[in-house]
Scaffold this active site. Structure first.
Site, PDB file in Angstrom:
ATOM      1  N   MET A  30      -6.482   2.314 -12.632  1.00 14.05           N
ATOM      2  CA  MET A  30      -6.748   2.772 -13.990  1.00 14.05           C
ATOM      3  C   MET A  30      -7.858   1.924 -14.633  1.00 14.05           C
ATOM      4  SD  MET A  30      -3.149   4.162 -15.410  1.00 14.05           S
ATOM      5  CE  MET A  30      -2.387   2.616 -15.854  1.00 14.05           C
ATOM      6  N   LEU A  33     -10.659  -3.824 -14.161  1.00 11.79           N
ATOM      7  CA  LEU A  33     -10.333  -4.464 -12.888  1.00 11.79           C
ATOM      8  C   LEU A  33     -10.143  -5.967 -13.013  1.00 11.79           C
ATOM      9  CD1 LEU A  33     -12.808  -2.614 -10.463  1.00 11.79           C
ATOM     10  CD2 LEU A  33     -10.503  -1.930 -11.175  1.00 11.79           C
ATOM     11  N   HIS A  37      -6.780  -5.964  -8.295  1.00 14.45           N
ATOM     12  CA  HIS A  37      -7.474  -4.758  -7.819  1.00 14.45           C
ATOM     13  C   HIS A  37      -8.494  -5.122  -6.725  1.00 14.45           C
ATOM     14  CE1 HIS A  37      -6.625  -3.497 -12.169  1.00 14.45           C
ATOM     15  NE2 HIS A  37      -5.990  -2.594 -11.476  1.00 14.45           N
ATOM     16  N   GLY A 147      -0.666  -1.907  -4.636  1.00 17.08           N
ATOM     17  CA  GLY A 147      -0.155  -3.263  -4.823  1.00 17.08           C
ATOM     18  C   GLY A 147       1.362  -3.324  -4.836  1.00 17.08           C
ATOM     19  N   GLU A 148       1.890  -4.413  -4.281  1.00 16.16           N
ATOM     20  CA  GLU A 148       3.345  -4.638  -4.336  1.00 16.16           C
ATOM     21  C   GLU A 148       3.796  -5.024  -5.741  1.00 16.16           C
ATOM     22  OE1 GLU A 148       4.235  -7.493  -1.272  1.00 16.16           O
ATOM     23  OE2 GLU A 148       3.791  -6.055   0.317  1.00 16.16           O
ATOM     24  N   LYS A 149       2.839  -5.322  -6.608  1.00 18.22           N
ATOM     25  CA  LYS A 149       3.199  -5.613  -8.006  1.00 18.22           C
ATOM     26  C   LYS A 149       3.987  -4.428  -8.584  1.00 18.22           C
ATOM     27  CE  LYS A 149       2.078  -6.571 -12.507  1.00 18.22           C
ATOM     28  NZ  LYS A 149       1.423  -5.401 -13.097  1.00 18.22           N
ATOM     29  N   ASP A 150       3.557  -3.208  -8.229  1.00 14.96           N
ATOM     30  CA  ASP A 150       4.262  -1.998  -8.646  1.00 14.96           C
ATOM     31  C   ASP A 150       5.114  -1.545  -7.464  1.00 14.96           C
ATOM     32  OD1 ASP A 150       2.803  -1.226 -11.365  1.00 14.96           O
ATOM     33  OD2 ASP A 150       1.313  -1.976  -9.966  1.00 14.96           O
ATOM     34  N   GLN A 153       6.447   1.996  -7.345  1.00 17.26           N
ATOM     35  CA  GLN A 153       5.351   2.951  -7.130  1.00 17.26           C
ATOM     36  C   GLN A 153       4.986   3.003  -5.651  1.00 17.26           C
ATOM     37  OE1 GLN A 153       1.773   3.339  -9.772  1.00 17.26           O
ATOM     38  NE2 GLN A 153       0.817   2.082  -8.210  1.00 17.26           N
TER      39      GLN A 153
HETATM   40  P1  AMP Z   1      -3.414  -0.078 -12.105  1.00 13.19           P
HETATM   41  O1  AMP Z   1      -4.866  -0.103 -12.415  1.00 13.19           O
HETATM   42  O2  AMP Z   1      -2.591  -1.010 -12.945  1.00 13.19           O
HETATM   43  O3  AMP Z   1      -2.852   1.325 -12.035  1.00 13.19           O
HETATM   44  O4  AMP Z   1      -3.272  -0.645 -10.635  1.00 13.19           O
HETATM   45  C1  AMP Z   1      -3.988  -0.097  -9.564  1.00 13.19           C
HETATM   46  C2  AMP Z   1      -3.483  -0.680  -8.268  1.00 13.19           C
HETATM   47  O5  AMP Z   1      -3.624  -2.099  -8.301  1.00 13.19           O
HETATM   48  C3  AMP Z   1      -1.985  -0.415  -8.038  1.00 13.19           C
HETATM   49  O6  AMP Z   1      -1.783  -0.138  -6.660  1.00 13.19           O
HETATM   50  C4  AMP Z   1      -1.351  -1.714  -8.433  1.00 13.19           C
HETATM   51  O7  AMP Z   1      -0.117  -1.966  -7.779  1.00 13.19           O
HETATM   52  C5  AMP Z   1      -2.396  -2.713  -7.975  1.00 13.19           C
HETATM   53  N1  AMP Z   1      -2.252  -3.985  -8.688  1.00 13.19           N
HETATM   54  C6  AMP Z   1      -2.251  -4.177 -10.036  1.00 13.19           C
HETATM   55  N2  AMP Z   1      -2.043  -5.475 -10.326  1.00 13.19           N
HETATM   56  C7  AMP Z   1      -1.899  -6.126  -9.143  1.00 13.19           C
HETATM   57  C8  AMP Z   1      -1.655  -7.484  -8.771  1.00 13.19           C
HETATM   58  N3  AMP Z   1      -1.505  -8.455  -9.673  1.00 13.19           N
HETATM   59  N4  AMP Z   1      -1.565  -7.776  -7.462  1.00 13.19           N
HETATM   60  C9  AMP Z   1      -1.701  -6.800  -6.519  1.00 13.19           C
HETATM   61  N5  AMP Z   1      -1.947  -5.506  -6.792  1.00 13.19           N
HETATM   62  C10 AMP Z   1      -2.031  -5.168  -8.089  1.00 13.19           C
END
Ligand code: AMP
Length: 281
Positions: A30, A33, A37, A147-150, A153
């Site tokens: 989203m 960055l 990301h 990411g494993e953060k989510d 998801q």
């Molecule tokens: P987002 O822009 O928040 O939708 O995230 C896009 C992708 O980046 C998703 O697959 C998230 O899980 C991953 N992501 C976001 N933050 C982190 C992080 N701190 N570590 C690893 N992956 C991340």
């Protein structure tokens, strides 16, 4: 690096790459960055010939009371960072082009969304599964990184890829953290200086729980009570959930006797933060 707004253009570009035998890698985001990301982009880059990043704040995964309108963005900086990471094309569609008038098709899963974040965000994962399906059909990747953060998801996407026979390898990338332990997130930019300090309590609570488990504590009730007390001792915190669950099914467990996902969501002020780790007794 190409910046492309139109789905048809990305599709044509991908068709031509596939005809030439090239492997397409994809990282959906989203935007706004950060290093998390960028790690996804770097891991995906290793496995593909052509790397595509999408930047799209997907309206169908936000409910009316969430931060869709306020979501941070800085396209210029994102494009600079993407170029440095070796991205070949950035897909930046508009909301109206992906969800035109009379749009009515959604992807839903039966069970995985009914845990963790899905309980307080009931339409969220329907939106995620739908946009990821649409983006897979547009970008046509052979490999995609999440990411494993989510964690939830990622579980949902892995399940959906299996169930719907997408021929796509899914790479899961470990959580990237700030030096002090806070999991990186675009939403961290909402935090005031004092809230930023408070936000550290999520990773701290996880670390303390990891330690307690390594010392032999297995009762989920006791571990969650300790986490709750610690987090509630900080100002401006409001716990959404602290859950210990089976990492595959996301069903809750009562004792840590095998690999267990510890996941939590906490509001710090108005900002909802998530974090997790897999506990190994
Ligand atoms: P987002 O822009 O928040 O939708 O995230 C896009 C992708 O980046 C998703 O697959 C998230 O899980 C991953 N992501 C976001 N933050 C982190 C992080 N701190 N570590 C690893 N992956 C991340």
């Amino acid at each position: 690096m190409k910046v492309i707004k139109l789905a048809e253009e990305i599709q044509k570009r991908s068709d031509s790459l596939i005809r030439d035998g090239k492997k397409i890698g994809f990282v959906p985001t989203m935007g706004f960055l950060h290093e998390g990301h960028l790690k996804l982009l770097k891991e995906c880059r290793k496995k593909c010939d052509d790397l595509i990043l999408s930047i799209f704040v997907n309206p169908t995964q936000f409910s009316a009371d969430e931060d869709l309108e306020a979501y941070p963005s800085d396209l210029k900086k994102d494009l600079e960072l993407a170029e440095k990471c070796g991205v070949d094309a950035v897909f930046t569609p508009t909301k109206d082009s992906l969800y035109p008038e009379n749009y009515e098709t959604y992807v839903t899963l039966e069970s995985l969304p009914h845990h963790l974040c899905g309980l307080s965000r009931p339409i969220h994962f329907r939106g995620v599964a739908t946009i990821v399906t649409k983006l897979f059909n547009i970008v046509k990747p052979q490999v995609a990184a999440f990411g494993e953060k989510d964690f939830q998801q990622l579980s949902i996407i892995r399940r959906m890829v299996k169930d719907l026979n997408f021929d796509i390898e899914i790479i899961g990338v470990p959580i990237v953290r700030e030096d002090d332990g806070l999991a990186m997130s675009s939403r961290n930019s909402y935090l005031s200086v004092s809230q930023r300090k408070t936000a550290l309590i999520l990773s701290k609570a996880i670390e303390l729980t990891k330690k307690a488990v390594s010392e032999g504590k297995i009762s989920v009730k006791e571990l969650s009570d300790d986490m709750e007390d610690l987090i509630n001792s900080k100002p401006e915190t409001d716990i959404d959930y602290i859950t210990f669950s089976n990492p595959d099914t996301l069903n809750p467990v009562t004792e840590i006797t095998e690999e267990t996902l510890l996941a939590l969501a906490v509001k710090v002020g108005e900002t909802r933060l998530i974090d997790n780790c897999v506990l190994r007794p």
